[in-house]
Design a protein around this motif. Structure first.
Motif, PDB file in Angstrom:
ATOM      1  N   GLY A  76      -2.167   0.124  -0.786  1.00  0.00           N
ATOM      2  CA  GLY A  76      -1.080  -0.798  -0.473  1.00  0.00           C
ATOM      3  C   GLY A  76       0.263  -0.096  -0.488  1.00  0.00           C
ATOM      4  O   GLY A  76       1.102  -0.301   0.401  1.00  0.00           O
ATOM      5  N   PHE A  77       0.468   0.748  -1.476  1.00  0.00           N
ATOM      6  CA  PHE A  77       1.727   1.496  -1.572  1.00  0.00           C
ATOM      7  C   PHE A  77       1.945   2.368  -0.345  1.00  0.00           C
ATOM      8  O   PHE A  77       3.027   2.372   0.248  1.00  0.00           O
ATOM      9  N   LEU A  78       0.914   3.100   0.039  1.00  0.00           N
ATOM     10  CA  LEU A  78       1.050   4.024   1.172  1.00  0.00           C
ATOM     11  C   LEU A  78       1.315   3.279   2.471  1.00  0.00           C
ATOM     12  O   LEU A  78       2.144   3.700   3.285  1.00  0.00           O
TER      13      LEU A  78
ATOM     14  N   ASP B  99      -6.797   0.240  -8.887  1.00  0.00           N
ATOM     15  CA  ASP B  99      -6.086   1.502  -8.647  1.00  0.00           C
ATOM     16  C   ASP B  99      -6.139   1.891  -7.166  1.00  0.00           C
ATOM     17  O   ASP B  99      -5.135   2.319  -6.590  1.00  0.00           O
TER      18      ASP B  99
ATOM     19  N   GLY C 171       9.271   0.927   4.851  1.00  0.00           N
ATOM     20  CA  GLY C 171       9.232   0.330   3.535  1.00  0.00           C
ATOM     21  C   GLY C 171       9.662  -1.115   3.427  1.00  0.00           C
ATOM     22  O   GLY C 171      10.622  -1.434   2.730  1.00  0.00           O
TER      23      GLY C 171
ATOM     24  N   PRO D 179      -3.797  10.812   0.300  1.00  0.00           N
ATOM     25  CA  PRO D 179      -2.475  10.167   0.416  1.00  0.00           C
ATOM     26  C   PRO D 179      -1.595  10.753   1.521  1.00  0.00           C
ATOM     27  O   PRO D 179      -0.834  10.019   2.159  1.00  0.00           O
TER      28      PRO D 179
ATOM     29  N   GLU E 116      -3.887  -0.499  -5.227  1.00  0.00           N
ATOM     30  CA  GLU E 116      -2.468  -0.213  -5.414  1.00  0.00           C
ATOM     31  C   GLU E 116      -2.043   0.998  -4.580  1.00  0.00           C
ATOM     32  O   GLU E 116      -0.989   0.986  -3.939  1.00  0.00           O
ATOM     33  N   LEU E 117      -2.873   2.033  -4.592  1.00  0.00           N
ATOM     34  CA  LEU E 117      -2.515   3.243  -3.846  1.00  0.00           C
ATOM     35  C   LEU E 117      -2.489   2.989  -2.336  1.00  0.00           C
ATOM     36  O   LEU E 117      -1.523   3.351  -1.648  1.00  0.00           O
TER      37      LEU E 117
ATOM     38  N   ARG F 247       2.622   0.168   2.810  1.00  0.00           N
ATOM     39  CA  ARG F 247       3.953  -0.458   2.762  1.00  0.00           C
ATOM     40  C   ARG F 247       5.036   0.593   2.968  1.00  0.00           C
ATOM     41  O   ARG F 247       6.036   0.343   3.630  1.00  0.00           O
ATOM     42  N   ALA F 248       4.832   1.779   2.409  1.00  0.00           N
ATOM     43  CA  ALA F 248       5.822   2.849   2.554  1.00  0.00           C
ATOM     44  C   ALA F 248       5.975   3.265   4.011  1.00  0.00           C
ATOM     45  O   ALA F 248       7.000   3.831   4.390  1.00  0.00           O
TER      46      ALA F 248
END
Ligand code: MN
Length: 136
Positions: free
Chosen positions: A19-21, A13, A134, A109, A16-17, A23-24
């Motif tokens: 990595g998402f932030l 978890d 992104g 975040p 994922e968070l 990449r965004a």
């Protein structure tokens, strides 16, 4: 130009968070679920920045920093501890071990990408000219 960032983290978890932030914000993200894999990826891929959990299987964060900072090619590359450890003295212990900085979990975040920018050279920061928003 986006940064290439390696995240060494065993919690899916959290991984994922983060990595998402990243990449965004246009960064390219690599990840490893344990310390041994993280050290191997650091050596083979040469990321611009490494984010490293402390409590990790196979080789913990202190083992990772010991390996990386004993390697001449890695001495100058920033390695930032990202961990829930928040006891008095932990920050000093991490900096003494060779980490270039420390971010506490849970991560925020709203400010995470900006916090990471502080460890990157200006041309690799999320807001740098040419940074792609992104990438996949
Ligand atoms: Mn962990």
């Amino acid at each position: 130009m986006p940064a290439r960032i390696l995240i060494i983290e065993d919690n899916p978890d959290n991984l994922e968070l983060m990595g998402f932030l990243l990449r965004a914000h246009g960064h390219f993200v690599l990840d490893a679920p344990d310390g041994e894999t993280g050290v191997a990826l650091a050596r083979s891929e040469g990321p611009d920045l490494i984010l490293c959990d402390i409590q990790l299987p196979r080789l913990d964060g202190y083992g990772v920093i010991r390996h990386l900072k004993s390697d001449a090619a890695w001495r100058r590359s920033p390695v930032v501890a990202v961990t829930a450890f928040a006891m008095v003295g932990d920050r000093e212990k991490m900096l003494t071990a060779g980490f270039d900085g420390y971010l506490s979990k849970p991560i925020a975040p709203q400010t995470f990408a900006r916090d990471i920018d502080a460890f990157l050279p200006p041309q690799l920061r999320a807001g740098a000219p040419g940074a792609a928003p992104g990438n996949p």
